[in-house]
Design an enzyme around this catalytic site. Structure first.
Site, PDB file in Angstrom:
ATOM      1  N   GLN A   1       0.826  -1.217   0.000  1.00  0.00           N
ATOM      2  CA  GLN A   1       0.000   0.000   0.000  1.00  0.00           C
ATOM      3  C   GLN A   1       0.861   1.268   0.000  1.00  0.00           C
ATOM      4  OE1 GLN A   1      -3.114   0.534  -0.625  1.00  0.00           O
ATOM      5  NE2 GLN A   1      -3.455  -1.653  -0.897  1.00  0.00           N
ATOM      6  N   SER A   2       2.039   1.208  -0.572  1.00  0.00           N
ATOM      7  CA  SER A   2       2.944   2.365  -0.595  1.00  0.00           C
ATOM      8  C   SER A   2       2.386   3.503  -1.465  1.00  0.00           C
ATOM      9  CB  SER A   2       4.308   1.918  -1.141  1.00  0.00           C
ATOM     10  OG  SER A   2       5.087   3.045  -1.465  1.00  0.00           O
ATOM     11  N   ASN A   3       2.218   4.667  -0.853  1.00  0.00           N
ATOM     12  CA  ASN A   3       1.826   5.861  -1.617  1.00  0.00           C
ATOM     13  C   ASN A   3       2.964   6.297  -2.532  1.00  0.00           C
ATOM     14  OD1 ASN A   3      -0.810   6.467  -0.345  1.00  0.00           O
ATOM     15  ND2 ASN A   3       0.431   6.687   1.502  1.00  0.00           N
TER      16      ASN A   3
END
Ligand SMILES: Cc1ncc(COP(=O)(O)O)c(C=O)c1O
Length: 331
Positions: free
Chosen positions: A79-81
């Site tokens: 879920q890395s922005n």
């Protein structure tokens, strides 16, 4: 407009400045004056869903282009922005993007992962590994891309190299032009580049960083970045740095009660949506800082909204909690 500073290259990826908006109802709910609390809307940066990582990517991608790269490579959590926005930068610049993510392939894509695919990134799953193993997979992928003559450039974890942090030196100066009487800027601290750049622009006494649990030792992470950003002058260190370490709870990806309450409060007073990992923690830190008197009425406080909303839609615990909130609204 593309620029060069101190031998570093910057490529334009969005339009500046981002808005600075008042938050009078939230301010009053916290016991501040109606004009005391403002929101710097870096979540509205117009690339790939927005967020703080774009400011850093302007410098790291600028460097990659100057070095002749054609492929951007970076790593992170599923879920890395930062991974999502690296994919967006690659699309905007006409470069290929490879994301090395810690985890296993999934059948459905949620949150940031759904956008990674839409933005055209190639995903390499590294398995459920720790930082060192992830770095090894990343090295292997970069090596393979070099052999294939794909001219890869490694974009650092979270975009937080001293070059990436230059984006928030710019961001800090931009904020100061909008709020010259700024007393405290409150910001989420992940890989550290955002806070480090703000400290360089605003001074250590005007930046309050809220640790989100993304790195084991945030003080050390900041020291490394600040040493480079201040060189050859000495950099500020703890206890001079204003750092809150009390909002991590059971771990980086876990939802805490103060974060859930802060997310609800911001939504219901200002229509401001926060995420459970970064901006929710930063807001919970701000609430605690007001309660403890570290942030006071009559002083200008700016909350840096660093984006991250897609992460809410990939966060199981937060979605369960949202379901409970919805059920309470339905009765
Ligand atoms: C939405 C959001 N806010 C804040 C941060 C923290 O920024 P930094 O990594 O520069 O400390 C991150 C980092 O991942 C983020 O995604």
């Amino acid at each position: 407009m593309d620029t060069t500073r101190g031998g570093h290259h910057k490529v334009a990826l969005a339009s500046w400045p981002t808005p600075l908006e008042p938050a009078p109802r939230l301010a009053q709910a916290l016991g501040l004056g109606p004009d005391d609390l403002w929101i710097k809307r870096d979540d509205l940066i117009g690339l790939g869903g927005g967020g703080n990582k774009v400011r850093k990517l302007e410098w790291t991608c600028g460097q990659a282009l100057a070095e002749g790269a054609r492929t951007l490579v970076t790593s992170g959590a599923p879920q890395s922005n930062h991974a999502r926005l690296t994919a967006a930068a690659g699309a905007r610049l006409g470069m290929d993007t490879v994301l090395v993510l810690a985890g296993e392939p999934t059948e459905t894509a949620a949150g940031n992962l759904a956008l990674d695919g839409l933005l055209g990134a190639r995903i390499v799953w590294a398995g459920s590994v720790g930082g060192a193993e992830l770095a090894a997979v990343l090295d292997r992928v970069v090596g393979e891309l070099r052999e294939r003559d794909a001219a890869p450039a490694l974009i650092p974890f979270g975009g937080s190299s001293p070059v990436g942090a230059l984006g928030y030196v710019d961001g800090g100066h931009e904020l100061l032009a909008q709020a010259p009487d700024l007393a405290t800027a409150v910001v989420a601290l992940g890989s550290g580049g955002t806070m480090a750049g703000l400290v360089r622009a605003l001074g250590a006494d005007r930046v309050l960083g809220v640790h989100c649990g993304a790195v084991p030792d945030p003080g050390h992470t900041l020291d490394l970045l600040l040493t480079d950003l201040y060189a050859p002058s000495p950099a500020p260190r703890q206890p001079g740095l204003r750092l809150r370490l009390d909002q991590v709870g059971a771990g980086y990806s876990r939802l805490t009660e103060p974060v859930a309450e802060a997310v609800l409060l911001a939504a219901r007073t200002e229509g401001l949506v926060l995420d459970p990992v970064y901006t929710g923690r930063a807001m919970a830190g701000l609430v605690t800082a007001v309660r403890e008197g570290d942030i006071r009425p009559g002083e200008r406080t700016v909350f840096i909204h660093t984006g991250g909303l897609p992460g809410l839609f990939g966060h199981q615990e937060a979605l369960l909690r949202a379901g409970e909130v919805l059920a309470a609204c339905t009765r």
